[in-house]
Design a protein around this motif. Structure first.
Motif, PDB file in Angstrom:
ATOM      1  N   SER A 171      49.467  45.215  37.950  1.00  0.00           N
ATOM      2  CA  SER A 171      48.411  44.911  36.991  1.00  0.00           C
ATOM      3  C   SER A 171      47.208  44.244  37.641  1.00  0.00           C
ATOM      4  O   SER A 171      46.052  44.548  37.301  1.00  0.00           O
ATOM      5  N   TYR A 172      47.464  43.309  38.569  1.00  0.00           N
ATOM      6  CA  TYR A 172      46.376  42.570  39.195  1.00  0.00           C
ATOM      7  C   TYR A 172      45.958  43.180  40.526  1.00  0.00           C
ATOM      8  O   TYR A 172      45.144  42.620  41.252  1.00  0.00           O
ATOM      9  N   GLU A 195      48.430  32.259  36.962  1.00  0.00           N
ATOM     10  CA  GLU A 195      47.208  33.039  37.193  1.00  0.00           C
ATOM     11  C   GLU A 195      47.365  34.516  36.846  1.00  0.00           C
ATOM     12  O   GLU A 195      46.362  35.199  36.621  1.00  0.00           O
ATOM     13  N   CYS A 196      48.596  34.993  36.817  1.00  0.00           N
ATOM     14  CA  CYS A 196      48.839  36.426  36.593  1.00  0.00           C
ATOM     15  C   CYS A 196      49.879  36.635  35.492  1.00  0.00           C
ATOM     16  O   CYS A 196      50.999  37.108  35.769  1.00  0.00           O
ATOM     17  N   ARG A 231      45.173  46.837  33.744  1.00  0.00           N
ATOM     18  CA  ARG A 231      44.821  46.816  35.156  1.00  0.00           C
ATOM     19  C   ARG A 231      43.550  45.980  35.285  1.00  0.00           C
ATOM     20  O   ARG A 231      42.518  46.313  34.720  1.00  0.00           O
ATOM     21  N   PHE A 232      43.651  44.874  36.019  1.00  0.00           N
ATOM     22  CA  PHE A 232      42.551  43.940  36.147  1.00  0.00           C
ATOM     23  C   PHE A 232      41.784  44.212  37.443  1.00  0.00           C
ATOM     24  O   PHE A 232      42.390  44.335  38.511  1.00  0.00           O
ATOM     25  N   VAL A 243      41.140  37.904  32.957  1.00  0.00           N
ATOM     26  CA  VAL A 243      41.472  37.172  34.188  1.00  0.00           C
ATOM     27  C   VAL A 243      40.793  35.814  34.154  1.00  0.00           C
ATOM     28  O   VAL A 243      39.608  35.720  33.832  1.00  0.00           O
ATOM     29  N   ARG A 263      53.309  42.481  37.715  1.00  0.00           N
ATOM     30  CA  ARG A 263      52.120  41.655  37.967  1.00  0.00           C
ATOM     31  C   ARG A 263      51.333  42.190  39.169  1.00  0.00           C
ATOM     32  O   ARG A 263      50.094  42.275  39.113  1.00  0.00           O
ATOM     33  N   PHE A 304      40.462  40.616  40.698  1.00  0.00           N
ATOM     34  CA  PHE A 304      41.239  39.380  40.684  1.00  0.00           C
ATOM     35  C   PHE A 304      41.286  38.773  42.075  1.00  0.00           C
ATOM     36  O   PHE A 304      41.574  39.448  43.072  1.00  0.00           O
TER      37      PHE A 304
END
Length: 219
Positions: A176-177, A113-114, A121-122, A218, A173, A125
């Motif tokens: 980022s998420y 998922e990640c 940068r999401f 995502v 991760r 999520f």
């Protein structure tokens, strides 16, 4: 020695192999092979990465070839001394080895998922139940390592070592998420992210021109 890695922005296993090589203190030449690029199928069949069936990272040391990031770390530890990678205390070393092995073989939901994307940068999520379980397990491991064995510095077992090498992509991760984490984990993640080797990797990833579209969104 030659270390063959994938794109620094996306290749989590390459980051582990590269950090292990840096931790060894040995000189090595770095060769980047763009993942899924125009020449990817041909690259996988080339002499340099053919022994691993096209998987990275891959370490060449003269006639010796070692693939898989954990095998690379173990190979380098044999060359320079295991104390460079693992805690000297027996209990700490046992836990560090277990954490590295679990990271190497588990947390499939988080991985799926990640995907690692250092530059991105999401927003928004929402992890699945399985991914949430992976996140909580990792935070629990970090908390135990820091509370029991982390008094000697800001890393999982005090000083930088194999456990930090293997959880570095997880830190990426989480950033980022934008995964919410407790204060102790924020401090650890900041220490690892600001490590000079991580800063060099991040800078190089930002300079890369390759984009893998499947890892840019995502879900």
């Amino acid at each position: 020695m030659k270390l063959i890695i994938g794109n620094k922005n996306y290749s989590s296993w390459s980051l582990r192999g590269w950090l292990a090589a840096k931790q060894s203190g040995l000189h090595f030449e770095e060769i980047v092979v763009p993942l899924f690029g125009e020449n990817w199928e041909a690259d996988k069949q080339s002499g340099q990465i053919r022994p691993s069936s096209g998987k990275v990272p891959l370490l060449w040391d003269g006639d010796a070839v070692v693939w898989d990031s954990l095998a690379i770390l173990d190979y380098l530890a044999d060359k320079v001394g295991r104390d460079r990678f693992w805690p000297k205390d027996e209990a700490a070393r046992g836990m560090a080895r277990s954490m590295v092995a679990e990271m190497h073989s588990s947390f499939q939901a988080l991985r799926g998922e990640c995907p690692m994307n250092v530059r991105k940068r999401f927003d928004g999520f929402e992890p699945s139940e399985a991914c949430t379980a992976d996140i909580l397990r990792i935070l629990g491991l970090w908390a135990e390592a820091r509370s029991r064995f982390g008094s000697g510095g800001p890393f999982l077992f005090g000083t930088f070592g194999a456990a930090d090498v293997f959880f570095a992509p997880v830190v990426s991760r989480f950033i980022s998420y934008q995964i919410p984490v407790p204060g102790f984990a924020v401090a650890y993640m900041q220490a690892l992210w600001e490590h000079e080797w991580m800063q060099a990797w991040i800078a190089a990833s930002e300079d890369e021109e390759w984009v893998i579209e499947q890892y840019e969104t995502v879900g």
